[in-house]
Design a protein around this motif. Structure first.
Motif, PDB file in Angstrom:
ATOM      1  N   LEU A   1      30.851  21.153  15.078  1.00  0.00           N
ATOM      2  CA  LEU A   1      30.718  21.216  13.627  1.00  0.00           C
ATOM      3  C   LEU A   1      29.504  20.399  13.185  1.00  0.00           C
ATOM      4  CD1 LEU A   1      32.051  22.483  11.166  1.00  0.00           C
ATOM      5  CD2 LEU A   1      33.396  20.401  10.911  1.00  0.00           C
ATOM      6  N   GLU A   2      28.398  21.098  13.051  1.00  0.00           N
ATOM      7  CA  GLU A   2      27.157  20.446  12.639  1.00  0.00           C
ATOM      8  C   GLU A   2      27.195  20.123  11.148  1.00  0.00           C
ATOM      9  OE1 GLU A   2      23.658  22.699  13.763  1.00  0.00           O
ATOM     10  OE2 GLU A   2      24.789  23.621  15.393  1.00  0.00           O
ATOM     11  N   SER A   3      26.395  19.167  10.766  1.00  0.00           N
ATOM     12  CA  SER A   3      26.284  18.809   9.356  1.00  0.00           C
ATOM     13  C   SER A   3      25.788  20.000   8.538  1.00  0.00           C
ATOM     14  CB  SER A   3      25.322  17.628   9.207  1.00  0.00           C
ATOM     15  OG  SER A   3      25.235  17.232   7.873  1.00  0.00           O
ATOM     16  N   LYS A   4      26.427  20.212   7.386  1.00  0.00           N
ATOM     17  CA  LYS A   4      26.050  21.267   6.429  1.00  0.00           C
ATOM     18  C   LYS A   4      26.213  22.675   6.981  1.00  0.00           C
ATOM     19  CE  LYS A   4      23.817  18.434   3.302  1.00  0.00           C
ATOM     20  NZ  LYS A   4      23.964  18.448   1.898  1.00  0.00           N
ATOM     21  N   LYS A   5      27.065  22.843   8.010  1.00  0.00           N
ATOM     22  CA  LYS A   5      27.346  24.168   8.562  1.00  0.00           C
ATOM     23  C   LYS A   5      28.838  24.459   8.392  1.00  0.00           C
ATOM     24  CE  LYS A   5      23.257  24.929  10.301  1.00  0.00           C
ATOM     25  NZ  LYS A   5      22.342  25.818   9.677  1.00  0.00           N
ATOM     26  N   ALA A   6      29.157  25.716   8.148  1.00  0.00           N
ATOM     27  CA  ALA A   6      30.544  26.146   8.017  1.00  0.00           C
ATOM     28  C   ALA A   6      30.968  26.895   9.274  1.00  0.00           C
ATOM     29  CB  ALA A   6      30.708  27.045   6.799  1.00  0.00           C
TER      30      ALA A   6
ATOM     31  N   ALA B   1      35.583  37.100   0.045  1.00  0.00           N
ATOM     32  CA  ALA B   1      34.591  36.859   1.100  1.00  0.00           C
ATOM     33  C   ALA B   1      35.043  35.735   2.016  1.00  0.00           C
ATOM     34  CB  ALA B   1      33.241  36.486   0.482  1.00  0.00           C
ATOM     35  N   ALA B   2      34.661  35.820   3.277  1.00  0.00           N
ATOM     36  CA  ALA B   2      34.929  34.732   4.214  1.00  0.00           C
ATOM     37  C   ALA B   2      33.987  33.580   3.874  1.00  0.00           C
ATOM     38  CB  ALA B   2      34.721  35.192   5.648  1.00  0.00           C
ATOM     39  N   LEU B   3      34.547  32.457   3.492  1.00  0.00           N
ATOM     40  CA  LEU B   3      33.738  31.306   3.100  1.00  0.00           C
ATOM     41  C   LEU B   3      32.926  30.744   4.266  1.00  0.00           C
ATOM     42  CD1 LEU B   3      36.209  29.559   0.664  1.00  0.00           C
ATOM     43  CD2 LEU B   3      34.113  30.798   0.078  1.00  0.00           C
ATOM     44  N   SER B   4      33.303  31.085   5.484  1.00  0.00           N
ATOM     45  CA  SER B   4      32.534  30.630   6.653  1.00  0.00           C
ATOM     46  C   SER B   4      31.126  31.212   6.654  1.00  0.00           C
ATOM     47  CB  SER B   4      33.264  31.001   7.943  1.00  0.00           C
ATOM     48  OG  SER B   4      33.476  32.402   7.996  1.00  0.00           O
ATOM     49  N   CYS B   5      30.908  32.270   5.892  1.00  0.00           N
ATOM     50  CA  CYS B   5      29.574  32.861   5.758  1.00  0.00           C
ATOM     51  C   CYS B   5      28.802  32.238   4.597  1.00  0.00           C
ATOM     52  CB  CYS B   5      29.680  34.371   5.528  1.00  0.00           C
ATOM     53  SG  CYS B   5      30.430  35.243   6.908  1.00  0.00           S
TER      54      CYS B   5
ATOM     55  N   TRP C   1      30.395  31.296  -6.032  1.00  0.00           N
ATOM     56  CA  TRP C   1      31.419  30.385  -6.533  1.00  0.00           C
ATOM     57  C   TRP C   1      31.469  29.212  -5.563  1.00  0.00           C
ATOM     58  CZ3 TRP C   1      36.422  32.326  -9.177  1.00  0.00           C
ATOM     59  CH2 TRP C   1      36.110  33.297 -10.124  1.00  0.00           C
ATOM     60  N   SER C   2      31.595  28.010  -6.085  1.00  0.00           N
ATOM     61  CA  SER C   2      31.610  26.812  -5.256  1.00  0.00           C
ATOM     62  C   SER C   2      33.010  26.212  -5.251  1.00  0.00           C
ATOM     63  CB  SER C   2      30.605  25.799  -5.822  1.00  0.00           C
ATOM     64  OG  SER C   2      30.646  24.611  -5.070  1.00  0.00           O
ATOM     65  N   TRP C   3      33.489  25.866  -4.048  1.00  0.00           N
ATOM     66  CA  TRP C   3      34.833  25.319  -3.856  1.00  0.00           C
ATOM     67  C   TRP C   3      34.714  23.931  -3.259  1.00  0.00           C
ATOM     68  CZ3 TRP C   3      38.457  28.485  -5.828  1.00  0.00           C
ATOM     69  CH2 TRP C   3      38.098  29.825  -6.008  1.00  0.00           C
ATOM     70  N   ASN C   4      35.342  22.936  -3.893  1.00  0.00           N
ATOM     71  CA  ASN C   4      35.258  21.575  -3.362  1.00  0.00           C
ATOM     72  C   ASN C   4      36.289  21.346  -2.265  1.00  0.00           C
ATOM     73  OD1 ASN C   4      37.730  20.789  -4.577  1.00  0.00           O
ATOM     74  ND2 ASN C   4      36.707  19.945  -6.369  1.00  0.00           N
ATOM     75  N   LYS C   5      36.246  20.189  -1.650  1.00  0.00           N
ATOM     76  CA  LYS C   5      37.115  19.880  -0.504  1.00  0.00           C
ATOM     77  C   LYS C   5      38.597  19.880  -0.867  1.00  0.00           C
ATOM     78  CE  LYS C   5      36.704  14.870  -1.038  1.00  0.00           C
ATOM     79  NZ  LYS C   5      38.069  14.669  -1.485  1.00  0.00           N
ATOM     80  N   ASP C   6      38.914  19.779  -2.158  1.00  0.00           N
ATOM     81  CA  ASP C   6      40.310  19.800  -2.607  1.00  0.00           C
ATOM     82  C   ASP C   6      40.786  21.206  -2.958  1.00  0.00           C
ATOM     83  OD1 ASP C   6      40.568  16.985  -2.379  1.00  0.00           O
ATOM     84  OD2 ASP C   6      39.511  16.759  -4.289  1.00  0.00           O
ATOM     85  N   GLY C   7      39.893  22.198  -2.821  1.00  0.00           N
ATOM     86  CA  GLY C   7      40.254  23.582  -3.090  1.00  0.00           C
ATOM     87  C   GLY C   7      40.046  24.021  -4.529  1.00  0.00           C
ATOM     88  N   ASP C   8      39.431  23.182  -5.340  1.00  0.00           N
ATOM     89  CA  ASP C   8      39.163  23.534  -6.732  1.00  0.00           C
ATOM     90  C   ASP C   8      37.786  24.183  -6.843  1.00  0.00           C
ATOM     91  OD1 ASP C   8      41.558  22.310  -7.714  1.00  0.00           O
ATOM     92  OD2 ASP C   8      40.567  20.370  -7.553  1.00  0.00           O
ATOM     93  N   CYS C   9      37.687  25.218  -7.653  1.00  0.00           N
ATOM     94  CA  CYS C   9      36.386  25.804  -7.935  1.00  0.00           C
ATOM     95  C   CYS C   9      35.653  24.815  -8.839  1.00  0.00           C
ATOM     96  CB  CYS C   9      36.551  27.152  -8.622  1.00  0.00           C
ATOM     97  SG  CYS C   9      34.978  27.990  -8.918  1.00  0.00           S
TER      98      CYS C   9
ATOM     99  N   ASP D   1      27.258  22.919   0.189  1.00  0.00           N
ATOM    100  CA  ASP D   1      26.525  22.333  -0.931  1.00  0.00           C
ATOM    101  C   ASP D   1      27.194  21.005  -1.276  1.00  0.00           C
ATOM    102  OD1 ASP D   1      25.097  21.793  -3.214  1.00  0.00           O
ATOM    103  OD2 ASP D   1      25.839  23.512  -4.356  1.00  0.00           O
ATOM    104  N   GLY D   2      26.660  19.902  -0.756  1.00  0.00           N
ATOM    105  CA  GLY D   2      27.301  18.593  -0.949  1.00  0.00           C
ATOM    106  C   GLY D   2      28.601  18.559  -0.171  1.00  0.00           C
ATOM    107  N   ASN D   3      29.730  18.319  -0.862  1.00  0.00           N
ATOM    108  CA  ASN D   3      31.048  18.363  -0.230  1.00  0.00           C
ATOM    109  C   ASN D   3      31.795  19.640  -0.592  1.00  0.00           C
ATOM    110  OD1 ASN D   3      31.097  16.016   1.344  1.00  0.00           O
ATOM    111  ND2 ASN D   3      31.455  14.766  -0.468  1.00  0.00           N
ATOM    112  N   SER D   4      31.065  20.619  -1.074  1.00  0.00           N
ATOM    113  CA  SER D   4      31.647  21.904  -1.454  1.00  0.00           C
ATOM    114  C   SER D   4      31.056  23.001  -0.585  1.00  0.00           C
ATOM    115  CB  SER D   4      31.350  22.203  -2.935  1.00  0.00           C
ATOM    116  OG  SER D   4      31.934  21.232  -3.770  1.00  0.00           O
ATOM    117  N   ILE D   5      31.695  24.178  -0.675  1.00  0.00           N
ATOM    118  CA  ILE D   5      31.171  25.349   0.026  1.00  0.00           C
ATOM    119  C   ILE D   5      31.013  26.472  -0.984  1.00  0.00           C
ATOM    120  CG2 ILE D   5      33.452  26.168   0.793  1.00  0.00           C
ATOM    121  CD1 ILE D   5      31.808  26.906   3.468  1.00  0.00           C
ATOM    122  N   ARG D   6      29.880  27.158  -0.911  1.00  0.00           N
ATOM    123  CA  ARG D   6      29.547  28.208  -1.861  1.00  0.00           C
ATOM    124  C   ARG D   6      29.798  29.576  -1.234  1.00  0.00           C
ATOM    125  NH1 ARG D   6      27.484  27.521  -6.715  1.00  0.00           N
ATOM    126  NH2 ARG D   6      26.799  25.374  -6.725  1.00  0.00           N
ATOM    127  N   CYS D   7      30.499  30.431  -1.953  1.00  0.00           N
ATOM    128  CA  CYS D   7      30.817  31.774  -1.479  1.00  0.00           C
ATOM    129  C   CYS D   7      29.541  32.600  -1.321  1.00  0.00           C
ATOM    130  CB  CYS D   7      31.757  32.442  -2.479  1.00  0.00           C
ATOM    131  SG  CYS D   7      32.142  34.149  -2.050  1.00  0.00           S
TER     132      CYS D   7
END
Length: 146
Positions: free
Chosen positions: A35-40, A72-76, A91-99, A80-86
């Motif tokens: 699990l590299e930094s900034k990779k999903a 969409a599979a968020l792994s793709c 759409w951006s989802w934070n580590k707690d699962g909130d958009c 972005d910071g501590n969030s992942i963008r679809c």
């Protein structure tokens, strides 16, 4: 548009972890070097499909795999910071699962939430907490390696 119209009525099948007959505990999902930094990364070897990523400060985050908007599979997506963008509509989802961001919207729908999963990194391995009844993680809980 109403709140219900912004969330996909039918998504790809997210497996229901509550029907999995596994004991509660920390399940190894990856080695730290996978699990590299900034990779999903998409994780299939768990009671449900997950996306895991390393955010700011090297924090490991994990959510259910599929975006609640259009599936969409968020792994793709993009970290972005501590969030992942679809990858579909950003759409951006934070580590707690909130958009936490929809670039083109004035308001985030109340239903824009994804199940989040507790993670722990120990001895070069990444673990995700599983309890089929949704109990809080036990820091001293059992560890199950692959």
């Amino acid at each position: 548009m109403t709140n219900d119209q912004l969330i996909a009525p039918e998504l790809p099948e997210q497996l229901d972890p509550s029907v999995v007959n596994k004991p509660s505990g920390w399940y190894e999902v990856l080695s730290s070097d996978q699990l590299e930094s900034k990779k999903a990364v998409q994780i299939e070897d768990f009671p449900t499909q997950l996306v895991a990523w390393r955010g700011e400060g090297n924090k490991v985050c994990a959510l259910d795999l599929y975006c609640k908007h259009m599936g969409a599979a968020l792994s793709c997506g993009e970290v972005d910071g501590n969030s992942i963008r679809c990858p579909f509509h950003a759409w951006s989802w934070n580590k707690d699962g909130d958009c936490d961001d929809i670039p083109y919207a004035k308001k985030i729908p109340d239903k824009a939430k994804i199940r989040s999963w507790a993670t722990d990194e120990k001895d070069g391995l990444i673990y995700v907490w599983f309890d089929r009844n949704g109990k809080k993680p036990d820091p001293d809980g059992s560890r199950f390696n692959k």
